[in-house]
Design an enzyme around this catalytic site. Sequence first.
Site, mmCIF file in Angstrom:
data_model
loop_
_atom_site.group_PDB
_atom_site.id
_atom_site.type_symbol
_atom_site.label_atom_id
_atom_site.label_comp_id
_atom_site.label_asym_id
_atom_site.label_seq_id
_atom_site.Cartn_x
_atom_site.Cartn_y
_atom_site.Cartn_z
ATOM 1 N N LYS A 120 -26.533 19.487 -3.774
ATOM 2 C CA LYS A 120 -26.234 20.369 -2.646
ATOM 3 C C LYS A 120 -24.718 20.564 -2.614
ATOM 4 O O LYS A 120 -23.961 19.612 -2.842
ATOM 5 C CB LYS A 120 -26.720 19.707 -1.343
ATOM 6 C CG LYS A 120 -26.562 20.592 -0.105
ATOM 7 C CD LYS A 120 -27.142 19.913 1.146
ATOM 8 C CE LYS A 120 -27.063 20.816 2.369
ATOM 9 N NZ LYS A 120 -27.640 20.188 3.585
ATOM 10 N N SER B 74 -31.081 22.896 6.257
ATOM 11 C CA SER B 74 -29.992 23.554 5.586
ATOM 12 C C SER B 74 -29.979 23.383 4.072
ATOM 13 O O SER B 74 -29.332 24.161 3.373
ATOM 14 C CB SER B 74 -28.667 23.017 6.139
ATOM 15 O OG SER B 74 -28.497 21.649 5.780
ATOM 16 N N SER C 255 -32.734 18.652 7.773
ATOM 17 C CA SER C 255 -32.284 19.528 6.690
ATOM 18 C C SER C 255 -32.762 19.156 5.297
ATOM 19 O O SER C 255 -32.566 19.917 4.356
ATOM 20 C CB SER C 255 -30.750 19.596 6.666
ATOM 21 O OG SER C 255 -30.292 20.460 7.674
#
Lengths: 96, 484, 481
Positions: free
Chosen positions: B77, B152, B176
Amino acid sequence: MTLKRQDVEKIAHLARLSISDTEMPAYVSSLSRIVEFVDALSRAPTEGVEPMAHPLDGQRQRLRPDAVTEADHHDKYQRNAPSVQAGLYLVPRVIE
Amino acid sequence: MLHTLSIGELAAKLAGREISSVEITRHFLARIERLNGRLNAVITLTAEQALAAAAQADRRLAAGERGKLLGIPLIHKDIFCTDGVRTSCGSRMLDNFVAPYDATVVERLKAAGAVMLGKANMDEFAMGSSNETSYYGPVKNPWDETKVPGGSSGGSAAAVAARLAPFSTGTDTGGSIRQPAALTGVTGIKPTYGRVSRYGMIAFASSLDQAGVFAVSAADAAAALEAMSGFDPRDSTSVDTPVPDYSAGLDAPLKGLKIGLLREFFEGLEARNQALIEAALAVYTGLGAETVEVSLPHLPLSVPTYYVVAPAECSSNLSRFDGVRFGYRCDSPRDLTDLYERSRGEGFGAEVKRRIMTGTYVLSAGYFDAYYLKAQKVRRLITDDFKAAFARADLVLCPTTPTPAFGIGAKVDDPVTMYLNDIYTIGANLAGLPAMSLPCGFIDGLPMGLQLIGPHFAEQRLLNAAHQYQQATDWHRHGPHGFV
Amino acid sequence: MSDWELVIGLEIHAQLATRSKIFSGAATAYGAAPNTQASLVDLAYPGVLPVLNAEAVRMAVKFGLAIGATVAPRSVFARKNYFYPDLPKGYQISQYELPVVQRGSLTVLLDDGTLKQVGITRAHLEEDAGKSLHEGLGQSSGIDLNRAGTPLLEIVSEPDLRSAKEAVAYMKKLHTLVRYLEICDGNMQEGSFRCDANVSVRRRGSAKYGTRVEIKNLNSFRFVEKAIQYEAARQIELIEGGGTVVQETRLYDSDKDETRSMRSKEEANDYRYFPDPDLLPLEIDAPFVAEVRASLPELPDEKSARFVRDYGLSAYDAGVLCASRELGAYYEAVVAALGAAHAKLAANWVMGELASALNRDGLEIDASRVAPAGLAQLLARIVDDTISGKIAKEVFEAMWSEGLAADAIIESKGLKQITDAGAIESVIDAVIAANPRQLADYRAGKDKLFGFFVGQAMKATGGKANPAQLNEILKRKLGGA
């Protein structure tokens, strides 16, 4: 609780965020929605409840030994800086 | 079909010298190049570094070294700092930011021999539940490209769902990891707060943020999580307890496991979702588990609590983005205030600004007690509810999300509707609990997730329960058409 | 002034003398090239986290014990949020509701010889900010973050001080204490020890405090005194002229000797303090406190009391000699070599000749050109009548400039005192013989001329005659015996 435009302007300035006039109404209404939503908390009885700042109980701050472990890498670190002169980060003149 | 193999299977082939890490890496790089255009899951591809890292892994393998992740590719990420590689956090603010150091998570996975293929798209500064707040545009759900992948960590989830990498890292502040895992049909785990170091992970809400992983199965997630976890002296909130061999605990029988069923979670639950949860429960009882009813009376307050605590912390955490030392700076600032206000005003997107302002408001003079302090008290009540529940149950089972993936653009107009999407996941963050999501079926052809929440440091129990479920079912083996 | 009473409280920022910063492993050394001692943590890079320096905590505990304060078993770090270029995170990590040191006091000796107990509300750990530089950068300011993250102990007094002089006496006492404890180098030019003063005035007898004004960044004792005097006079004049004092922050301009409003700080500050989620509560247990207590040096008040008791010094002299640990140690080394019977002589010399020589050359006691043993040898020669006190000053100057021992100088310069009565008598006889008119005048009752004869005789011996002997013989001879 509903927020007024002046409230949002004040918050935006505290947070140093420029918000244009065209964007402002949307922020006023969405922030008002959010504040109304979190107002639900006021109904919870919390007398005598200790506020919780950390998710794990019983943890205490760890201490590191007082030793210099960092070398000078300012060249590398300043590669990300928008404006540098003689090793200094430049900003518009600060008035005191 | 290398991309359909599990981490364990790939590792076995590497160990047997049937295939090299460079070959595996090339395969996944080629998949990203071919398929990412449809998904927008990967925003920075580091092909050259990946091939070099793979070659290095091959040398280690040739020297006789073996490891669960040695030579296995992954995607990080873009919230994790990667030395010499752009680390954008999904924001215009950091579009030009090259991190000068590796996050602990990155460092640990590097040391384990995992090969970074690139960086995954994400909601800006991890603020979002749909991946629509990214400066780099929305990520698309590989199951239906008109739908969001969740957020997210939407890029990380979509990348694993589309098999662009065997696993990926994510972060979970209010769901997330678990929510996008559910919406893309993969397995995701958020460990206990303090289990994985936050050093080098760009902070959203420091007391809630925790790193974790996405993988196709619990067994793969166990291998990855084990490598990431552990004490880090650079993070004061990192906990110094040993990391168990998660993989070794996967096969333990579930007989006698007490699964807590949450009353509150089932209130208003859509019938098809409830049916999936009940089916999952039946699998568990079939495996010898018992169910007990537990109650979390304060749980309905978890979303408002979260939307005070998280913005408060974020408003302060994001003050360092001021256009001075790194990141976006506005053109020709008139003075210092103008530099701050325009650099931040132009560098941050709307949702980030909204949360910074919410946080500024709840901490400001006159409102602190009514909002921030109150939320901290309710946070304790919620945590105490969980404690009581875990006195009766070994873990708690519930849905991960109220609905399957929604359409891109469907919820962008009303932040509160979007926030309510996190209703099932936020509690675990407030209480710092480990939790995971695993595929448990479909609604309208879209994957749904089953959530398991455990007491602090019960990652092994969660992974064990998830793995046993995945031995008894095959939901996790389904992949999106056109990608698998 | 007499109608008015000043009410002053000081906030002292003492930089703690740790090697590394409070939350990072960067060096704290002063004077490095810009930003070469700014680590990723000090620069507030995305993703980095603070970890607390053990030594900073130990130093805070030391201070707390030295002022008889409570060392909090649990204290909390909080974020103070505001934007400023020298504050890279956009917040300062400080302690707000629960500081590490709570409620202590310091006893200060005032000019009139009375002792005053000044309350210390709290002392808390926090991080220093960087520096903004404005010279030679055109329309820009340059930011140097080397100082950012240097540990500070902010020491907040009660509003107990009633004059600028009291404020300075308190500040000096604190300055002495932190150096005794070796927790701060006290270097005010380098900003290691800085002061903000809260000043208000009220009519004598009034129980209510006036509106206070905060004067920022006073970096010398003299400036503290002058700034408070100026500010108090300004407030009094303002009130007497029918105006009211505005609560504000003012800056002292030492060139103009005035305070002026800091408009940049005028904006309503809302610091939005909240507990720093990156740091856990600081817990200090009893065994640690006991260990620190056992390691404390003798404190200035204890030492000063001992000097009064054991050496018969006045409280004032004892206070001067205990102004620093080094000075006290020097003095005690002299006394040890010379004997406690002559402690007062030693005190006079250390505070007199030695202090003025150090002062003249701008040296610290550690760099004294005359070591304690050397000074003790010199004083021993006064005690054993080898030289007079006056000659001793000459010898001291020679020791200071030439670096030789007292005995060697006395020997080589032939400064040994003449104590042979016969030799002194013959000198006096010659002087009397050479000045018959003065002799006649003296005997006629002009007593003042005694001094003339002493001078002449001393001159004739090159100042070496034992003064007591010379006086006695001269008196006898002039009297006609």
